[in-house]
Structure formats: C-alpha cells, structure tokens
Design an enzyme around this catalytic site. Structure first.
Site, PDB file in Angstrom:
ATOM      1  N   PRO A   1      38.083  47.212  31.924  1.00 35.92           N
ATOM      2  CA  PRO A   1      37.231  46.883  33.080  1.00 35.92           C
ATOM      3  C   PRO A   1      36.073  45.948  32.724  1.00 35.92           C
ATOM      4  O   PRO A   1      35.488  45.325  33.608  1.00 35.92           O
ATOM      5  CB  PRO A   1      36.689  48.242  33.542  1.00 35.92           C
ATOM      6  CG  PRO A   1      37.571  49.265  32.917  1.00 35.92           C
ATOM      7  CD  PRO A   1      38.100  48.655  31.659  1.00 35.92           C
TER       8      PRO A   1
ATOM      9  N   GLU B   1      38.671  57.122  28.750  1.00 37.99           N
ATOM     10  CA  GLU B   1      37.438  56.421  29.112  1.00 37.99           C
ATOM     11  C   GLU B   1      37.325  55.064  28.436  1.00 37.99           C
ATOM     12  O   GLU B   1      36.425  54.287  28.735  1.00 37.99           O
ATOM     13  CB  GLU B   1      36.222  57.287  28.786  1.00 37.99           C
ATOM     14  CG  GLU B   1      36.091  58.513  29.698  1.00 37.99           C
ATOM     15  CD  GLU B   1      36.153  58.154  31.183  1.00 37.99           C
ATOM     16  OE1 GLU B   1      35.241  57.468  31.670  1.00 37.99           O
ATOM     17  OE2 GLU B   1      37.132  58.560  31.851  1.00 37.99           O
TER      18      GLU B   1
ATOM     19  N   ARG C   1      55.868  33.674  36.204  1.00 41.00           N
ATOM     20  CA  ARG C   1      56.296  32.765  37.272  1.00 41.00           C
ATOM     21  C   ARG C   1      55.824  31.329  37.040  1.00 41.00           C
ATOM     22  O   ARG C   1      56.312  30.398  37.680  1.00 41.00           O
ATOM     23  CB  ARG C   1      55.884  33.285  38.660  1.00 41.00           C
ATOM     24  CG  ARG C   1      54.407  33.350  38.898  1.00 41.00           C
ATOM     25  CD  ARG C   1      54.084  33.841  40.298  1.00 41.00           C
ATOM     26  NE  ARG C   1      54.417  32.875  41.342  1.00 41.00           N
ATOM     27  CZ  ARG C   1      53.773  31.732  41.556  1.00 41.00           C
ATOM     28  NH1 ARG C   1      52.754  31.391  40.789  1.00 41.00           N
ATOM     29  NH2 ARG C   1      54.137  30.926  42.528  1.00 41.00           N
TER      30      ARG C   1
ATOM     31  N   ASP D   1      54.508  23.390  45.263  1.00 43.57           N
ATOM     32  CA  ASP D   1      53.640  22.287  45.652  1.00 43.57           C
ATOM     33  C   ASP D   1      52.194  22.599  45.282  1.00 43.57           C
ATOM     34  O   ASP D   1      51.603  23.521  45.817  1.00 43.57           O
ATOM     35  CB  ASP D   1      53.771  22.073  47.174  1.00 43.57           C
ATOM     36  CG  ASP D   1      52.948  20.883  47.640  1.00 43.57           C
ATOM     37  OD1 ASP D   1      52.292  20.233  46.797  1.00 43.57           O
ATOM     38  OD2 ASP D   1      52.952  20.633  48.850  1.00 43.57           O
TER      39      ASP D   1
HETATM   40  C1  9D3 Z   1      33.148  55.684  34.405  1.00 40.08           C
HETATM   41  C2  9D3 Z   1      33.314  54.457  33.607  1.00 40.08           C
HETATM   42  N1  9D3 Z   1      34.632  53.848  33.808  1.00 40.08           N
HETATM   43  C3  9D3 Z   1      34.517  52.365  33.855  1.00 40.08           C
HETATM   44  C4  9D3 Z   1      34.519  51.860  35.229  1.00 40.08           C
HETATM   45  C5  9D3 Z   1      35.485  54.261  32.690  1.00 40.08           C
HETATM   46  C6  9D3 Z   1      36.868  53.719  32.775  1.00 40.08           C
HETATM   47  C7  9D3 Z   1      37.624  53.859  33.916  1.00 40.08           C
HETATM   48  C8  9D3 Z   1      38.931  53.382  33.949  1.00 40.08           C
HETATM   49  C9  9D3 Z   1      37.409  53.090  31.671  1.00 40.08           C
HETATM   50  C10 9D3 Z   1      38.714  52.629  31.713  1.00 40.08           C
HETATM   51  C11 9D3 Z   1      39.462  52.791  32.848  1.00 40.08           C
HETATM   52  C12 9D3 Z   1      40.855  52.326  32.883  1.00 40.08           C
HETATM   53  N2  9D3 Z   1      40.969  50.917  33.342  1.00 40.08           N
HETATM   54  C13 9D3 Z   1      41.509  50.004  32.578  1.00 40.08           C
HETATM   55  O1  9D3 Z   1      41.913  50.287  31.477  1.00 40.08           O
HETATM   56  C14 9D3 Z   1      41.600  48.638  33.059  1.00 40.08           C
HETATM   57  C15 9D3 Z   1      41.170  48.041  34.290  1.00 40.08           C
HETATM   58  C16 9D3 Z   1      40.518  48.574  35.432  1.00 40.08           C
HETATM   59  O2  9D3 Z   1      40.208  49.762  35.572  1.00 40.08           O
HETATM   60  N3  9D3 Z   1      40.236  47.695  36.459  1.00 40.08           N
HETATM   61  C17 9D3 Z   1      40.558  46.384  36.428  1.00 40.08           C
HETATM   62  N4  9D3 Z   1      41.150  45.851  35.370  1.00 40.08           N
HETATM   63  C18 9D3 Z   1      41.456  46.675  34.332  1.00 40.08           C
HETATM   64  S1  9D3 Z   1      42.196  46.170  32.925  1.00 40.08           S
HETATM   65  C19 9D3 Z   1      42.175  47.680  32.256  1.00 40.08           C
END
Ligand code: 9D3
Length: 247
Positions: free
Chosen positions: A88, A115, A153, A168
């Site tokens: 994230p 987490e 793609r 296009d």
């Molecule tokens: C409470 C803190 N959280 C962060 C917002 C902890 C947390 C939540 C969910 C840490 C990792 C995750 C799992 N998400 C991913 O691994 C992830 C992700 C996402 O949650 N949103 C957008 N892109 C991605 S890429 C990997």
C-alpha cells in the site's frame, strides 16, 4: 515477458491466469508465469513465514529470510530484473507504469500478506514498490494479477491485429465515448443517427467529441495530460461556454 511471483497463496492465481487473453498469451509463448510459494523457502521445520512485530502491537509481519531466499534462488544471479514489492505504500500503478514495466523481459513480484513485510525486504531486496490504488486489500496477490494483466496486453502480438481500433493511441488519456451494436432500436431506445449515416469523417468527429465530453464530465483531471488538437480544444471551449450559461 516472464513473471516470477512470490506468494503464500499460489492457488489464488490459477483461475485468472488460465482464461482468455492471459491463457492465449502463455500458449503462444509471449507470456510465462512461474508461481513460487514463499513457504517452500522457509528453512525451519514448520516453514514459518511470519512473526510478531518488534516493539509490540498487533498483527504479524512477514519474516525476511524466506523472501530473500526465494528471490535469490529464483533469480539465481540474473541481474537487472526488477524486484517489485506490492504494498500500500508503493508508487501508484498507472498505464504509464504498465508501459514502463512492459519494456523489461522479466519481472519478479513479491506479494505481501498480514500487516506487511519486514522493512529489510523493502530496503535491501526490492528495487521498486507498487500500490494499485488507495483502498485496502488483504494482500498483494490481487495487485500482482492486475499488473500481470495490464502489462501482458501491452506485449507485441498479445492483442492480435496491430491496426485494430482498440489499439488506437489517438484516444489515449481520454475516457471512451459510447459504443453501440445491433439492434438499431432496442426497447424504444435508438442508436444515434450519425452512427448509421455512413459518413466516416462525421462518425470519427462525433466519437472524438463524445470521448471529450465524457472525460470533461467525469474525469476533467485527465484533460490536462491528454493529447488534444486545436479542434478538440475548440470543442471543449464551447462546452465551457455552454456550461457557464447554464449556471
Ligand atoms: C492498518 C494499516 N494497513 C495499511 C493500510 C496495513 C495493511 C493492510 C493491507 C498492510 C497490507 C495490506 C495488504 N495490501 C497489500 O499488500 C497491497 C495493496 C493494497 O492494500 N492496496 C493497494 N495496492 C496494494 S499492493 C499490495
């Protein structure tokens, strides 16, 4: 393009990768995907991949050793392969990032769970960190599938005919306007006359204006980056005037 995907849940990928365009791209040899279970690289008897966070607090953190071992084994010394951590906190995945990634012959994707992953993975193993958007997933697996799909793609030959209308680039950066197919009237709702007129130049102009109109209505932020002709700008200026009058 070859993808190596490191995950605790390889079975999640099987469905999406075994249908339609991704399936055909693999059959034609333009795409290959190797799924690697991080658990297989845990050296301990119980194949433990996570542990409690130092400093306390809730949740679990993915241990660094199995992830480092997996990457080192999979890449076996091959250099210049982007090692992409899905998280994230990563840079936002956009079409421009998909294009950039499509220029590499090989990519390695690390899917986090819990987490998050130990910071040493981010700092000393990953060369890039990508998020697919500002919403919370349960892990990086769906993000990895999105990246594989969007990158694949773009590979030469994957979508077939290079002259096809959907390739296009003229419309790049704009939302698409409406599409219609038969019947010409469905439950009293008629297809716009212009599309039945046979006037190809007028149809092309109408489609362009519909794309501009829809982008202006729904995603005006995209217009700043779009490749616009003087004629496009004149059309948008006229929309702006009409809009101001109706205020
Ligand atoms: C409470 C803190 N959280 C962060 C917002 C902890 C947390 C939540 C969910 C840490 C990792 C995750 C799992 N998400 C991913 O691994 C992830 C992700 C996402 O949650 N949103 C957008 N892109 C991605 S890429 C990997």
């Amino acid at each position: 393009m070859h993808f190596d995907i490191l995950t605790l849940f390889p079975a999640m990928f099987r469905g999406p990768f075994e249908e339609s365009i991704l399936k055909r791209a693999q059959e034609s040899g333009r795409l290959s995907i190797a799924l690697h279970n991080i658990r297989d690289y845990a050296a301990d008897k119980h194949h433990i991949t996570d542990d409690a966070p130092y400093g306390g607090g809730g949740g679990m953190v993915m241990k660094p050793e199995p992830i480092f071992a997996a990457v080192e084994s999979v890449l076996a010394g091959e250099e210049d392969v982007p090692v992409i951590l899905l998280s994230p906190q990563g840079r936002l995945f956009t079409q421009a990032v998909a294009v950039e990634l499509s220029h590499h012959p090989r990519l390695l994707l690390i899917c986090g769970r819990y987490e998050g992953v130990d910071e040493r993975v981010r700092r000393y193993l990953a060369t890039d960190e990508i998020s697919i958007g500002d919403y919370v997933l349960t892990g990086g697996e769906l993000a990895a599938m999105v990246i594989v799909d969007a990158v694949t793609r773009l590979l030469p030959g994957v979508l077939g005919d290079p002259g096809a209308p959907y390739q296009d680039s003229h419309a790049a950066g704009l939302l698409e306007g409406p599409h219609y197919t038969r019947p010409a009237v469905f439950r009293d709702h008629a297809v716009p006359d212009i599309l039945l007129s046979g006037n190809h130049a007028a149809v092309a102009r109408w489609r362009r204006e519909q794309a501009l109109l829809r982008t202006w209505e729904r995603r005006p932020d995209l217009l700043a980056q779009a490749d616009l002709t003087p004629q496009d700008r004149a059309f948008l200026a006229q929309l702006l005037v009409k809009n101001a009058r109706s205020d």
